[in-house]
Design a protein around this motif. Structure first.
Motif, PDB file in Angstrom:
ATOM      1  N   GLY A 214       0.707  -1.257  -0.175  1.00 32.76           N
ATOM      2  CA  GLY A 214       0.123  -0.048  -0.079  1.00 32.76           C
ATOM      3  C   GLY A 214       0.746   1.472  -0.057  1.00 32.76           C
ATOM      4  O   GLY A 214      -0.094   2.492   0.457  1.00 32.76           O
ATOM      5  N   VAL A 215       2.195   0.795  -0.628  1.00 29.03           N
ATOM      6  CA  VAL A 215       2.944   2.490  -0.402  1.00 29.03           C
ATOM      7  C   VAL A 215       3.298   2.335  -1.538  1.00 29.03           C
ATOM      8  O   VAL A 215       3.536   1.553  -2.753  1.00 29.03           O
ATOM      9  N   GLU A 216       3.375   3.875  -2.537  1.00 32.94           N
ATOM     10  CA  GLU A 216       2.983   4.424  -3.859  1.00 32.94           C
ATOM     11  C   GLU A 216       4.485   5.248  -4.202  1.00 32.94           C
ATOM     12  O   GLU A 216       4.979   6.266  -3.300  1.00 32.94           O
ATOM     13  N   VAL A 217       5.933   4.530  -4.333  1.00 29.86           N
ATOM     14  CA  VAL A 217       6.539   5.369  -4.077  1.00 29.86           C
ATOM     15  C   VAL A 217       7.090   6.074  -5.091  1.00 29.86           C
ATOM     16  O   VAL A 217       6.699   6.011  -6.109  1.00 29.86           O
ATOM     17  N   GLY A 218       7.024   7.571  -4.604  1.00 28.65           N
ATOM     18  CA  GLY A 218       7.002   8.747  -5.972  1.00 28.65           C
ATOM     19  C   GLY A 218       5.238   9.561  -5.190  1.00 28.65           C
ATOM     20  O   GLY A 218       5.661  10.509  -5.980  1.00 28.65           O
ATOM     21  N   VAL A 219       4.522   9.022  -4.283  1.00 30.40           N
ATOM     22  CA  VAL A 219       3.866   9.638  -3.803  1.00 30.40           C
ATOM     23  C   VAL A 219       3.646   9.479  -1.819  1.00 30.40           C
ATOM     24  O   VAL A 219       3.994  10.151  -1.467  1.00 30.40           O
ATOM     25  N   ASP A 220       3.406   8.134  -2.211  1.00 26.97           N
ATOM     26  CA  ASP A 220       2.963   8.029  -0.659  1.00 26.97           C
ATOM     27  C   ASP A 220       4.948   8.110  -0.251  1.00 26.97           C
ATOM     28  O   ASP A 220       4.936   8.559   1.809  1.00 26.97           O
ATOM     29  N   VAL A 221       5.803   7.279  -0.692  1.00 27.58           N
ATOM     30  CA  VAL A 221       7.914   8.166  -0.487  1.00 27.58           C
ATOM     31  C   VAL A 221       8.083   8.803  -1.302  1.00 27.58           C
ATOM     32  O   VAL A 221       8.051   7.621  -2.646  1.00 27.58           O
ATOM     33  N   THR A 222       9.474   9.429  -0.884  1.00 27.72           N
ATOM     34  CA  THR A 222       9.584   9.869  -2.286  1.00 27.72           C
ATOM     35  C   THR A 222      10.591   9.620  -2.645  1.00 27.72           C
ATOM     36  O   THR A 222      11.101   8.457  -1.733  1.00 27.72           O
ATOM     37  N   ALA A 223      11.219   9.363  -3.517  1.00 32.14           N
ATOM     38  CA  ALA A 223      12.170   8.673  -3.665  1.00 32.14           C
ATOM     39  C   ALA A 223      13.466   9.729  -2.753  1.00 32.14           C
ATOM     40  O   ALA A 223      14.603   9.213  -2.601  1.00 32.14           O
ATOM     41  N   GLU A 224      13.478  10.577  -2.510  1.00 37.19           N
ATOM     42  CA  GLU A 224      14.250  11.434  -2.092  1.00 37.19           C
ATOM     43  C   GLU A 224      14.533  10.488  -0.284  1.00 37.19           C
ATOM     44  O   GLU A 224      15.751  10.640   0.227  1.00 37.19           O
ATOM     45  N   GLN A 225      13.810  10.639  -0.099  1.00 38.48           N
ATOM     46  CA  GLN A 225      13.559   9.545   1.281  1.00 38.48           C
ATOM     47  C   GLN A 225      14.276   8.166   1.429  1.00 38.48           C
ATOM     48  O   GLN A 225      14.488   7.645   2.075  1.00 38.48           O
ATOM     49  N   LEU A 226      13.740   7.252  -0.378  1.00 38.66           N
ATOM     50  CA  LEU A 226      13.857   6.497  -0.141  1.00 38.66           C
ATOM     51  C   LEU A 226      15.290   6.252  -0.113  1.00 38.66           C
ATOM     52  O   LEU A 226      16.232   5.409  -0.440  1.00 38.66           O
ATOM     53  N   ARG A 227      16.360   7.169  -1.057  1.00 38.66           N
ATOM     54  CA  ARG A 227      17.666   7.115  -1.195  1.00 38.66           C
ATOM     55  C   ARG A 227      18.467   8.066   0.573  1.00 38.66           C
ATOM     56  O   ARG A 227      19.994   7.582  -0.094  1.00 38.66           O
ATOM     57  N   ALA A 228      17.939   8.524   1.251  1.00 36.35           N
ATOM     58  CA  ALA A 228      18.182   8.567   2.810  1.00 36.35           C
ATOM     59  C   ALA A 228      18.708   7.109   3.536  1.00 36.35           C
ATOM     60  O   ALA A 228      19.309   7.313   3.900  1.00 36.35           O
ATOM     61  N   GLU A 229      17.247   6.644   2.785  1.00 36.96           N
ATOM     62  CA  GLU A 229      17.092   5.238   4.050  1.00 36.96           C
ATOM     63  C   GLU A 229      18.262   4.605   3.316  1.00 36.96           C
ATOM     64  O   GLU A 229      17.921   2.721   4.468  1.00 36.96           O
ATOM     65  N   HIS A 230      18.825   4.002   2.759  1.00 40.43           N
ATOM     66  CA  HIS A 230      18.603   2.767   1.346  1.00 40.43           C
ATOM     67  C   HIS A 230      20.045   2.868   1.011  1.00 40.43           C
ATOM     68  O   HIS A 230      20.692   4.808   0.367  1.00 40.43           O
TER      69      HIS A 230
END
Length: 501
Positions: A214-230
Motif C-alpha cells: 500500500g505504498v506508492e513510491v513517488g507519492v507516499d514515499v519520495t525518492a529522496e526519502q528512499l535514497r536517504a534510508e537505503h
C-alpha cells in the motif's frame, strides 16, 4: 548416465487437464498434479545432448538435462537443489512461462516432440513443497548495507531474495495491498493459485526481507526519502502501460476497457472470496466490469487475451469472440521463417480455448458501435492484410468484408507500451525511452545508485526474463555495495532471446 533411447521408448505426454465442465465452475488450476510415473517417464526422454540448446532458450541458464536425469533416477532432493540453483521461483515459471526451452530442445531438430520441460519443472517445485515446504536458507552475518526494491513482481522478488541471502537488509515496496505484482492480481488463479505466491513471500520474510504494501513510491514515499534510508534502490515496477486504440471511433463508450483492468478486478474478487469477503468485479471508480451474461469481444491473440477468455468463461459470459490482427498461424514450425532453435510462430491453443469462444483471425476493429446511450453494443470488424514497411505496420481492409459482432464488454489485450509514466521516474532522475522502458548502463544502473530490472527495463516479456534480470541486477547491486564474492548474473542488460540473424 541418461537413457539415450528414452525419447524412442516414450512419446511426449502431459497430465490430463481437469474436465472443462468442472473447471469453469471454479478458479482452481487447470492441470492437476502429475503422477510420479508419468514425470519420470517424460524426464527419461531427455537425452542430455552434447550441446543442450535448451540452456540457450532459457535466459536463466537452468540446468535442464541435470534435473531431468535426477528425476529419472528418483533423486528428488538433488533435483530440487539443481533447479533452485538457477531459478528462485520454479513453481511460477513452470506454470506461466511459454517455455522457449522446449522450442530449443534438440529433439525438435529431428522432428520429434520436445521434452516436457515445463511439467517436469512444476513437479520438482511441487516436490520441494511436499518434502517440508519452502524452507528459508540460512542468511550470513548482516553486511550493514540496505537496499530498497520498488515493485514485488518476479524481478523484484528474485532480486530481493538474492540480496537478502547475501546479507543485505532488503525492503520491498509495493503499491498494491498484497505482494506479488502481476503474479498476485494479473494472473488468474486457474493458471497460478495464490498459495504458491504466499509460500514464497513467507520464505522471503523468514530470510529477512521486509515488505511494505500500500505504498506508492513517488507519492507516499519520495525518492529522496528512499535514497536517504537505503544504500541502493532497484526499480522493478513492470510494464503495465497498456496499448490503446484511441483513434478507433467509439473507444470512449462504456464497456470498452483495458484487459488488465478486467483481470485485476476478477482476481481481487477471487482473493476476497478466499478471505470470506463479499466483492464484485469493478474498476477503482466502482464501474462494474463483469462478463456475466454478456457478449464479450477480446481484441488480441496473446497470453493476456487467453487469460481474459478463461476469466470470461468462469464469470458466465453469454458468448466470446477473440480477435487477432494476423492470419491464423501454422500448426508446425516454418523453418524458413523461424529456424530451430528459435521461438516459432505457430498456432498456440491455450486451455481457455477448449473451454469455448470463437477465434477470428486477420481482422481489425473499425468501430465500437453505440447502443444510443453511450454503451457499446457491437464491434464493426473488417478482414485485413498486414504489411511491414520501414518498421511500420500497414493495415489494408478488404472492401466489402465489414460485419458486426455483438459486444456488451470489449477488452483490449493488444500489448503494452512499457512502464507507466509515474512520479517516481522524475524523482529518481530517469526517463522512459522510445519503447516506454527505462535504459540501464552495463552495470544495471539507470542513475547513480538506482538500478532497474525486469519488464520496466526490458518491456513486457516472459517471467523467465524477469527473474533472470532480477538476479543479474542483484549481482550488480551486491558488487556496488562492496559485497564479498559474487552473485550469479545470468544475463546482461543487452541480452536478447535466440533469434535468426
Amino acid at each position: 548416465m541418461p537413457d539415450p533411447n528414452g525419447f524412442l521408448r516414450y512419446d511426449r505426454r502431459l497430465p490430463a487437464r481437469r474436465p472443462v465442465p468442472v473447471r469453469i465452475t471454479d478458479w482452481r488450476e487447470v492441470y492437476p498434479p502429475a503422477g510420479e510415473e508419468l514425470i519420470r517417464e517424460q524426464a527419461t526422454r531427455c537425452m542430455d545432448c552434447g550441446i543442450p540448446f535448451c540452456h540457450d532458450g532459457c535466459p536463466l541458464g537452468n540446468r535442464i538435462p541435470d534435473w531431468n536425469d535426477l528425476v529419472r533416477t528418483g533423486d528428488w532432493d538433488a533435483a530440487v537443489e539443481s533447479l533452485h540453483a538457477t531459478n528462485n521461483f520454479p513453481e511460477f515459471t513452470g506454470r506461466l512461462c511459454p517455455a522457449p526451452c522446449e522450442a530449443a530442445c534438440v529433439l525438435g531438430l529431428g522432428g520429434q516432440q520436445p521434452v516436457t520441460i515445463k511439467q517436469v519443472e512444476v513437479e520438482i517445485a511441487n516436490a520441494a513443497v511436499a518434502q517440508g515446504g519452502l524452507r528459508p536458507r540460512p542468511v550470513p552475518a548482516p553486511t550493514g548495507r540496505s537496499v530498497a526494491v520498488v515493485g514485488s513482481g518476479p524481478a523484484g522478488l528474485a532480486a530481493a531474495q538474492q540480496l537478502a541471502r547475501a546479507g543485505h537488509a532488503v525492503t520491498v515496496y509495493e503499491r498494491d495491498d498484497a505482494i506479488g505484482g502481476l503474479l498476485r492480481y494479473g494472473i488468474p488463479d486457474f493458471k497460478l493459485e495464490k498459495q504458491h505466491v504466499d509460500l514464497r513471500v513467507a520464505q522471503l520474510a523468514a530470510e529477512g526481507v521486509r515488505f511494505r504494501t500500500g505504498v506508492e513510491v513517488g507519492v507516499d514515499v519520495t525518492a529522496e526519502q528512499l535514497r536517504a534510508e537505503h544504500d541502493a534502490v532497484l526499480l522493478a515496477c513492470g510494464a503495465l502501460q497498456g496499448r490503446d486504440t484511441a483513434e478507433t471511433p467509439g473507444r470512449a463508450l462504456r464497456g470498452v476497457h483495458q484487459a488488465m483492468s478486467h483481470l485485476v478486478a476478477a482476481n481481487k474478487v477471487v482473493a476476497a472470496a478466499g478471505d470470506g469477503r463479499p466483492a464484485v468485479p469493478a474498476l477503482p471508480d466502482g464501474t462494474p466490469i463483469d462478463a456475466a451474461g454478456k457478449h464479450v469481444v477480446i481484441i488480441g491473440g496473446g497470453d493476456t487475451a487467453a487469460d481474459c477468455l478463461g476469466v470470461a468463461h468462469r464469470q458466465g459470459a453469454a458468448g466470446v469472440h477473440q480477435l487477432d490482427l494476423y492470419p491464423e498461424p501454422p500448426q508446425d514450425r516454418d523453418a524458413g521463417r523461424d529456424p530451430w532453435p528459435t521461438w516459432p510462430w505457430v498456432l498456440r491453443n491455450y486451455p481457455a480455448h477448449e473451454e469455448g469462444g470463437e477465434r477470428v483471425f486477420a481482422v481489425a476493429v473499425q468501430e465500437f458501435v453505440d447502443d444510443g446511450t453511450g454503451q457499446v453494443r457491437a464491434v464493426r470488424i473488417a478482414e485485413v492484410t498486414v504489411e511491414k514497411r520501414d518498421g511500420r505496420r500497414i493495415l489494408t481492409a478488404l472492401p466489402g468484408s465489414e460485419r458486426e459482432l455483438p459486444a456488451d464488454l470489449v477488452l483490449l489485450a493488444i500489448g503494452f507500451e512499457g512502464t507507466e509514466e509515474q512520479p517516481l521516474l522524475a524523482q529518481f532522475g530517469v526517463t522512459r525511452n522510445a519503447r516506454g522502458a527505462v535504459d540501464a548502463r552495463p552495470d544495471w544502473q539507470a542513475a547513480d545508485g538506482v538500478f532497474v530490472a525486469g519488464d520496466m527495463h526490458r518491456g513486457a516479456s516472459l517471467i523467465v526474463w524477469a527473474i533472470a534480470e532480477g538476479r543479474a541486477a542483484a549481482a550488480a547491486i551486491h558488487s556496488y555495495l562492496g559485497g564479498v564474492g559474487t552473485l550469479p548474473a545470468p544475463v546482461d542488460p543487452v541480452r536478447q532471446p535466440l533469434a535468426a540473424r
